[in-house]
Design a protein around this motif. Structure first.
Motif, short mmCIF file in Angstrom:
data_model
loop_
_atom_site.label_atom_id
_atom_site.label_comp_id
_atom_site.label_asym_id
_atom_site.label_seq_id
_atom_site.Cartn_x
_atom_site.Cartn_y
_atom_site.Cartn_z
N THR A 181 31.20 34.38 -97.23
CA THR A 181 30.14 35.37 -97.44
C THR A 181 28.89 35.13 -96.61
OG1 THR A 181 29.47 34.04 -99.33
CG2 THR A 181 30.83 35.97 -99.79
N HIS B 144 26.54 38.10 -88.60
CA HIS B 144 27.02 39.49 -88.51
C HIS B 144 28.03 39.70 -87.38
CE1 HIS B 144 23.44 40.65 -91.09
NE2 HIS B 144 24.52 41.00 -91.77
N ASP C 33 17.81 45.64 -97.62
CA ASP C 33 18.22 44.44 -98.36
C ASP C 33 17.77 43.18 -97.66
OD1 ASP C 33 19.59 45.41 -100.62
OD2 ASP C 33 21.23 46.06 -99.32
N SER D 165 18.21 39.08 -96.74
CA SER D 165 19.31 38.32 -96.15
C SER D 165 20.57 38.23 -97.01
CB SER D 165 18.79 36.90 -95.89
OG SER D 165 19.80 35.96 -96.10
N HIS D 166 21.71 38.57 -96.42
CA HIS D 166 22.98 38.48 -97.15
C HIS D 166 23.32 37.04 -97.48
CE1 HIS D 166 24.36 37.59 -93.03
NE2 HIS D 166 25.44 37.08 -93.55
N ALA E 29 24.02 35.67 -101.15
CA ALA E 29 25.34 35.05 -101.38
C ALA E 29 25.22 33.69 -102.07
CB ALA E 29 26.08 34.89 -100.05
#
Lengths: 130, 395
Positions: B97, B101, B330, B332-333, B337
């Motif tokens: 996850t 990118h 949004d 930071s993924h 995560a």
């Protein structure tokens, strides 16, 4: 070119009317922490005039600058005029905002309208006069 | 004073790299595919650069393809494994996850084409677990792609263990090593890595140059069609000055690796200790299993972009995972995560120290961050609600 205009940076670095009015006549809060922007406006109103205005903001540079500019634009003005404030006027007074930051000026407009709505809900008789 | 603490974003080119590239800009500018001596000189430099790079990661010259950077290498590696898998009827990929990118978006594209992807959790410490990988493997798995070190929180993944599992199961293993190569020891043989992506500007080389290591025998998919450069795997006249500089930069970085990382790690830990003292803050990612230069914190009640702008005023260059700096709604993924909620993820700060960082600079950063956080909290309605008990502290 810099990300923000000099005006935005000035209002970000030296925000005007920062703080809280304990006995405010109207309080407005918009945004949420999940999205990364919250603005809170406090109004002191006397004789249908914005006697004092203060703000608190959690957000990016343009959110802080937009709040600051919005308070400047309505301070000392009749309530009816404050009611007319648009996000466009806030952005223009800041010499523009990047497109993807325009929502910050929208939040500033909404925060003020929200605070005025609160004021009217406390003084329903005022609303009728308009 | 200006302090560059954004070395995970890019680095300053080393003197060795600049000097290495100059002759290939002005003197030996010939096309390496030409026959005359100026062209052949460029060709020799290209092959010499390839040799140098192989020595730094323990590969062979025929296993290196020069690309435009890490993203291209990631795309090529993943699409290669997918094409090879498809031929055998295998369409399952395992990743995680917190990938970059360049990996995630390539995987998304493959998902639209019918591949299924399992994303391993990175857990609270930002590190994937080998047992999760073992459990995720099916007879249909054609690729495991797990980054060497994370670009935001710096956590180092158990690459050697993952490589061993993949080798045993006969599954291709790719790693995005953009944040690792030149910063921590990387040995493709020892770790059983089949494909690896790297980017020169992260280790004091130039921008626009990277490479893909692909173990001998792996038939690479071609992303850019054209001439026969890079043994037909990557068309286009080679960026000779950039490649020569990349090799010079990596040779230097790999040569001083232990000494630099030991020194920088001490400063990193000093920075972490200092920032921890700011109330309601938290380090993101494992405190130890992280690259020597990376520090990443969340501060409750403040927003990252405002933090960065004020730090810039104080001469400190850093980055954040807030939505405002990502250009999306949004945050930071990676932070999401590892379990940071939106409210807190917006208040993140990444500081990635340079090889030449000093104790004095670190102390100045600590003092400045503390001042800026305190200042912004001073008129943050979120902070006020936390302090007044209207909402609960998360950190």
């Amino acid at each position: 070119m810099a990300l923000y205009s000099e005006k935005v940076m000035d209002h970000f670095r030296n925000p005007r009317n920062v703080g809280v009015i304990e006995d405010a006549d109207g309080v407005g809060e918009v945004g949420n922490a999940k999205c990364g922007d919250i603005m809170k406006m406090y109004l002191k109103i006397e004789d249908d005039k914005i006697e004092d205005v203060k703000f608190e903001t959690f957000g990016c540079g343009s959110a802080i600058a937009s709040s600051s500019m919005a308070t400047e634009l309505i301070k000392g003005k009749p309530v009816s005029e404050a009611m007319e404030l648009t996000n466009k006027a806030v952005a223009e007074a800041l010499d523009g905002l990047p497109d993807y930051k325009m929502h910050c000026s929208v939040l500033a407009e909404e925060a003020i309208k929200n605070a005025l709505d609160d004021y009217y809900s406390r003084h329903p008789e005022k609303k009728k006069e308009q | 004073m200006r302090i560059y603490a954004d070395n995970a974003a890019t680095t300053k080119m080393s003197r060795a790299a600049v000097e290495a590239m100059l002759p290939y800009l002005e003197e030996y500018y010939g096309n390496p595919s030409s026959l005359y001596s100026e062209g052949q000189k460029a060709k020799e430099a290209l092959e010499e650069a390839r040799e140098k790079i192989t020595r730094c990661i323990n590969a062979n010259a025929k296993e290196i393809i020069f690309t435009s950077g890490g993203s291209e290498a990631d795309n090529q590696a993943i699409l290669t494994a997918a094409a090879l898998g498809k031929k055998k009827g295998k369409t399952h990929i395992i990743s995680d996850t917190i990938e970059h990118h360049a990996v995630l978006h390539t995987l998304k594209k493959l998902e639209k084409e019918g591949f299924t992807v399992t994303y391993l959790p990175a857990h609270e410490n930002g590190i994937v677990r080998v047992e999760d990988l073992v459990n995720a493997i099916t007879g249909d798995t054609c690729l495991v792609t797990v980054m060497y070190a994370n670009n935001e929180i710096g956590t180092i993944q158990p690459i050697k263990e993952i490589g061993a599992v993949c080798r045993e199961k006969g599954i291709l293993f790719h790693t995005d090593a953009v944040q690792a190569v030149g910063h921590i020891p990387v040995d493709v043989e020892d770790a059983n890595i089949d494909m690896l992506s790297a980017s020169a500007h992260k280790f004091h080389g130039p921008k626009g140059v990277g490479f893909l290591y692909a173990r001998r025998g792996i038939r690479l998919e071609t992303l850019i069609e054209g001439g026969a450069q890079e043994r037909g795997h990557r068309a286009g006249t080679e960026n000779v000055p950039g490649i020569v500089a990349a090799a010079a930069a990596l040779e230097e970085a790999a040569g001083s690796l232990g000494e630099v990382s030991e020194r920088v790690q001490v400063l990193r830990d000093r920075l972490i200790e200092g920032l921890k003292k700011i109330p309601h803050s938290a380090l993101n990612g494992d405190p130890q299993k992280r690259v020597p230069s990376n520090v990443n914190f969340c501060f409750e009640g403040v927003e990252g972009e405002a933090l960065l702008l004020l730090l810039d005023d104080k001469g400190i260059m850093a980055s954040s995972g807030s939505a405002c700096t990502s250009g999306s709604l949004d945050p930071s993924h990676v932070l999401l995560a590892i379990g940071r909620v939106h409210d807190v993820a917006h208040g993140s700060l990444r500081l990635s120290l340079g090889d030449d960082a000093t104790e004095e600079e670190v102390d100045y950063i600590i003092k400045s961050v503390e001042e800026v956080v305190t200042y912004l909290r001073g008129f943050s309605p979120v902070w006020r609600d936390l302090v007044n008990g209207k909402s609960k502290f998360i950190l």
